[in-house]
Design an enzyme around this catalytic site. Structure first.
Site, mmCIF file in Angstrom:
data_model
loop_
_atom_site.group_PDB
_atom_site.id
_atom_site.type_symbol
_atom_site.label_atom_id
_atom_site.label_comp_id
_atom_site.label_asym_id
_atom_site.label_seq_id
_atom_site.Cartn_x
_atom_site.Cartn_y
_atom_site.Cartn_z
ATOM 1 N N LYS A 194 0.827 -1.402 -0.050
ATOM 2 C CA LYS A 194 -0.003 0.076 0.117
ATOM 3 C C LYS A 194 0.972 1.510 -0.005
ATOM 4 O O LYS A 194 1.638 1.402 0.885
ATOM 5 C CB LYS A 194 -0.792 0.009 1.435
ATOM 6 C CG LYS A 194 -1.511 1.227 1.485
ATOM 7 C CD LYS A 194 -2.836 1.037 2.523
ATOM 8 C CE LYS A 194 -3.561 2.316 2.606
ATOM 9 N NZ LYS A 194 -4.693 2.310 3.642
ATOM 10 N N LYS A 247 -2.280 -1.454 -3.844
ATOM 11 C CA LYS A 247 -2.955 -0.193 -3.721
ATOM 12 C C LYS A 247 -2.280 1.025 -3.864
ATOM 13 O O LYS A 247 -1.350 1.022 -3.200
ATOM 14 C CB LYS A 247 -3.791 -0.388 -2.326
ATOM 15 C CG LYS A 247 -4.797 0.833 -1.938
ATOM 16 C CD LYS A 247 -5.193 0.701 -0.931
ATOM 17 C CE LYS A 247 -6.216 2.134 -0.735
ATOM 18 N NZ LYS A 247 -6.756 2.212 0.847
#
Ligand code: PBG
Length: 325
Positions: A194, A247
C-alpha cells in the site's frame, strides 16, 4: 504476406473468441461507507455518485448489488467525532458501528462475503492508522489493538478482515489472535503493498479521516519503490495472509503484475477513491466516455494480474457488463 494479425480482430465475434481478459461480477469487491442514523444516504462531495449510508439503507443497497451478482462487500465505518481517541477503544467495541453492520448484513445476506477494514484512522483523534506517541506512530502497540479489532470483527461474523494500516508484523499477530479465539475460518486480505498516495484524498473526505498532523509516509510505501513491494508481499504471505492487495491500482499496474508473478495467492487491487474521482470528473467535463473508461481501466487492472478488484465502480461495471452481453 503470411502473418495477418488483423484476422483475429475482424469482427466482434472473432474478437470475443480470442479475448484474453474478461470481467465478471465475481471479480469485484464493493467498498461500502456506513454511518450512524436512519434513512440517511449522503453523497460524498469528492466522489460524485457515491454515498455514505445509514445501516438500514445500506442493506437495501447491498441487496440490489447481490441481485446483480456482486458477492463481496468491504466495509468502512464513519465514526462520530466524540468516539475518536488515541487508543482505538471504539475500534474494538463489540457494539460499534462496524460490528453491528457486519451482524446486520450477514443476517440478511448470509452469502455475501463481508470484509472489514482494519486500521485505526477512522477511530483516531489524530487521523492516523496507529497509536501516536510523541508525534510518532508506534508499531507494536498498534498491532495489539489491530489484532483485538480483527477478533471483534470475526466475532461479529466477518468472513475476512482486511488490515490496511501497513504496520510491521500485523498479519502474523492477527492470524495468531484469530486462531486463539477459535476463528479458524476467518480470512485475512492484507493490504500488503500500500503506497503513500495522493489518490486517497476523496476517501478521507468520505470518512472524515484525514491525518491531523504530518502524512502517512512512515508506514505507507514510497511510490518510487518496486522491490519493497515484493518484500512486503512475501512477508505477509509467510505470516499467513490469504489474499494480497496492491493499492492504488491504476497508477500501479506494474506492481500488480510483479506481485502476481512472484506469489501463488489470489491478488487483489484497489482502484481507489481518487482514481474513481478522476474518471468521474473527466466524464462530467465531457473529456471522455465514462462507461468506456470504466470497463477499459478495470479490464487493464485485471490484465495486469489482479484476480479481484476493489472498486467504487463495481455496481456500475456489472450493469454495463450485463448490457453488453
Ligand atoms: C484506511 C484506508 C484508506 C483507504 C482504505 N483504507 C485511507 C488511507 O490509508 O489513508 C483508501 C481507499 C481509497 O482511497 O479509496 N487505512
Amino acid at each position: 504476406m503470411i502473418r495477418r494479425n488483423r484476422i483475429l480482430r475482424q469482427s466482434a465475434s472473432v474478437r470475443g473468441m480470442v479475448r484474453e481478459t474478461t470481467l465478471q461480477a465475481s471479480d469485484f469487491i464493493l467498498p461500502v461507507f456506513i454511518m450512524e442514523g436512519q434513512q440517511v444516504k449522503e453523497e460524498i462531495a469528492s466522489m460524485p455518485g457515491y454515498y455514505r449510508y445509514s445501516l438500514d439503507m445500506v442493506i437495501e443497497e447491498l441487496q440490489s448489488c447481490y441481485a446483480l451478482g456482486i458477492r463481496c462487500a468491504l466495509l468502512f465505518a464513519k465514526v462520530d467525532g466524540e468516539l475518536k481517541d488515541n487508543t482505538g477503544k471504539e475500534a474494538v467495541n463489540g457494539d460499534g458501528l462496524m460490528q453491528r453492520s457486519v451482524r446486520a448484513i450477514k443476517n440478511v445476506l448470509p452469502d455475501m462475503i463481508v470484509m472489514t477494514d482494519v486500521a485505526l484512522d477512522p477511530y483516531s483523534s489524530f487521523g492516523h492508522d496507529g497509536i501516536v506517541e510523541n508525534h510518532k506512530i508506534v508499531n507494536d502497540k498498534t498491532v495489539d489493538v489491530l489484532a483485538r479489532m480483527s477478533v471483534s470483527h470475526a466475532r461479529a461474523g466477518a468472513d475476512f478482515v482486511a488490515p490496511s494500516d501497513m504496520m510491521d508484523g500485523r498479519i502474523g499477530v492477527i492470524r495468531e489472535a484469530l486462531e486463539m479465539e477459535g476463528f479458524h475460518n476467518t480470512g485475512i486480505m492484507s493490504y500488503a503493498a500500500k503506497y503513500a498516495s495522493c489518490f486517497y484524498g476523496p476517501f478521507r473526505d468520505a470518512l472524515d479521516s484525514a491525518p491531523g498532523f504530518g502524512d502517512k509516509k512512515t508506514y505507507q510505501m514510497d511510490p518510487s519503490n518496486r522491490l519493497e513491494a515484493i518484500k512486503e508481499v512475501r512477508m505477509d504471505v509467510e505470516e499467513g495472509a490469504d489474499i494480497i492487495m496492491v493499492k492504488p491500482a491504476h497508477a500501479y499496474l506494474d506492481i500488480i503484475r510483479e506481485v502476481k508473478n512472484e506469489i501463488k495467492l489470489p491478488v487483489s487491487a484497489y482502484h481507489v477513491s481518487g482514481e474513481y474521482a478522476m474518471i468521474k470528473a473527466a466524464a462530467k467535463a465531457g473529456y471522455l466516455n465514462e462507461d468506456q473508461a470504466i470497463l477499459e481501466v478495470l479490464t487493464s487492472i485485471k490484465r495486469a494480474g489482479a484476480d479481484l478488484i476493489a472498486t467504487y465502480f463495481a455496481k456500475h461495471a456489472v450493469q454495463l457488463l450485463k448490457r453488453n452481453t
